[in-house]
Scaffold this motif. Structure first.
Motif, PDB file in Angstrom:
ATOM      1  N   ALA A 194     -10.559   5.368   2.012  1.00 57.02           N
ATOM      2  CA  ALA A 194     -10.486   5.259   0.554  1.00 57.02           C
ATOM      3  C   ALA A 194     -11.872   5.005  -0.038  1.00 57.02           C
ATOM      4  O   ALA A 194     -12.653   4.220   0.498  1.00 57.02           O
ATOM      5  CB  ALA A 194      -9.536   4.134   0.159  1.00 57.02           C
ATOM      6  N   ALA A 212       0.833  -1.209   0.000  1.00 60.04           N
ATOM      7  CA  ALA A 212       0.000   0.000   0.000  1.00 60.04           C
ATOM      8  C   ALA A 212       0.864   1.256   0.000  1.00 60.04           C
ATOM      9  O   ALA A 212       0.540   2.246  -0.652  1.00 60.04           O
ATOM     10  CB  ALA A 212      -0.928   0.004   1.216  1.00 60.04           C
ATOM     11  N   ARG A 214      -8.626   0.857  -5.400  1.00 59.48           N
ATOM     12  CA  ARG A 214      -7.232   0.781  -4.957  1.00 59.48           C
ATOM     13  C   ARG A 214      -6.885   2.052  -4.192  1.00 59.48           C
ATOM     14  O   ARG A 214      -7.479   3.100  -4.418  1.00 59.48           O
ATOM     15  CB  ARG A 214      -6.289   0.637  -6.156  1.00 59.48           C
ATOM     16  N   PHE A 215      -5.920   1.939  -3.302  1.00 58.08           N
ATOM     17  CA  PHE A 215      -5.424   3.132  -2.595  1.00 58.08           C
ATOM     18  C   PHE A 215      -3.929   3.020  -2.437  1.00 58.08           C
ATOM     19  O   PHE A 215      -3.348   1.951  -2.503  1.00 58.08           O
ATOM     20  CB  PHE A 215      -6.114   3.296  -1.232  1.00 58.08           C
ATOM     21  N   ASP A 266      -5.161  -3.110  -3.463  1.00 56.39           N
ATOM     22  CA  ASP A 266      -6.616  -3.202  -3.493  1.00 56.39           C
ATOM     23  C   ASP A 266      -7.170  -2.907  -2.099  1.00 56.39           C
ATOM     24  O   ASP A 266      -6.751  -3.524  -1.116  1.00 56.39           O
ATOM     25  CB  ASP A 266      -7.020  -4.610  -3.947  1.00 56.39           C
ATOM     26  N   THR A 267      -8.095  -1.972  -2.026  1.00 56.88           N
ATOM     27  CA  THR A 267      -8.632  -1.526  -0.730  1.00 56.88           C
ATOM     28  C   THR A 267      -9.315  -2.674   0.007  1.00 56.88           C
ATOM     29  O   THR A 267      -9.060  -2.900   1.192  1.00 56.88           O
ATOM     30  CB  THR A 267      -9.616  -0.352  -0.934  1.00 56.88           C
ATOM     31  N   GLU A 268     -10.173  -3.398  -0.682  1.00 54.44           N
ATOM     32  CA  GLU A 268     -10.911  -4.493  -0.035  1.00 54.44           C
ATOM     33  C   GLU A 268      -9.969  -5.592   0.440  1.00 54.44           C
ATOM     34  O   GLU A 268     -10.115  -6.113   1.545  1.00 54.44           O
ATOM     35  CB  GLU A 268     -11.952  -5.070  -1.002  1.00 54.44           C
ATOM     36  N   GLN A 298      -6.000   5.305   6.046  1.00 58.87           N
ATOM     37  CA  GLN A 298      -6.157   5.679   4.635  1.00 58.87           C
ATOM     38  C   GLN A 298      -7.002   4.649   3.892  1.00 58.87           C
ATOM     39  O   GLN A 298      -7.802   5.014   3.029  1.00 58.87           O
ATOM     40  CB  GLN A 298      -4.791   5.864   3.978  1.00 58.87           C
ATOM     41  N   ALA A 299      -6.847   3.380   4.231  1.00 55.03           N
ATOM     42  CA  ALA A 299      -7.655   2.331   3.591  1.00 55.03           C
ATOM     43  C   ALA A 299      -9.124   2.516   3.937  1.00 55.03           C
ATOM     44  O   ALA A 299      -9.999   2.400   3.080  1.00 55.03           O
ATOM     45  CB  ALA A 299      -7.164   0.957   4.015  1.00 55.03           C
ATOM     46  N   LYS A 300      -9.408   2.800   5.217  1.00 51.07           N
ATOM     47  CA  LYS A 300     -10.792   2.997   5.652  1.00 51.07           C
ATOM     48  C   LYS A 300     -11.427   4.211   4.983  1.00 51.07           C
ATOM     49  O   LYS A 300     -12.625   4.227   4.732  1.00 51.07           O
ATOM     50  CB  LYS A 300     -10.858   3.139   7.178  1.00 51.07           C
TER      51      LYS A 300
END
Length: 89
Positions: free
Chosen positions: A82, A30, A86-87, A36-38, A78-80
């Motif tokens: 997004a 990341a 993708r992030f 991939d965010t998920e 940041q993932a949460k």
């Protein structure tokens, strides 16, 4: 791939160690190229099945950031946040 040791607990099973390392690899990915965010959030859920306490998560986070420069906490935030598939942290 990293040229440093991962913070692992010697009491974990092989499967638990694999779960934690996979998640730390996602944190690296990341921060370096995006991921991939998920998949990242699912990796975190699996990580939390091994590292259940907040204190232990913070300890691992500090140790991992000391050797890699990457923050589990900041990457997770940041993932949460997004909205894209993708992030990049």
């Amino acid at each position: 791939m990293a040229n440093y040791g991962y913070p692992i607990d010697e009491e974990w099973t092989h499967e638990e160690i694999t779960t934690v390392i996979r998640f730390l690899n996602l944190v690296e990915e990341a921060n370096e190229s995006g991921t991939d965010t998920e998949a990242f959030l699912n990796g975190y859920k699996k990580f939390k099945t091994v590292v259940k306490s907040i204190g232990e998560e913070k300890r691992i986070g500090r140790e991992f950031e000391a050797v890699s420069g990457y923050s589990i906490y900041r990457t997770l935030q940041q993932a949460k946040a997004a909205t894209a598939k993708r992030f990049k942290a």
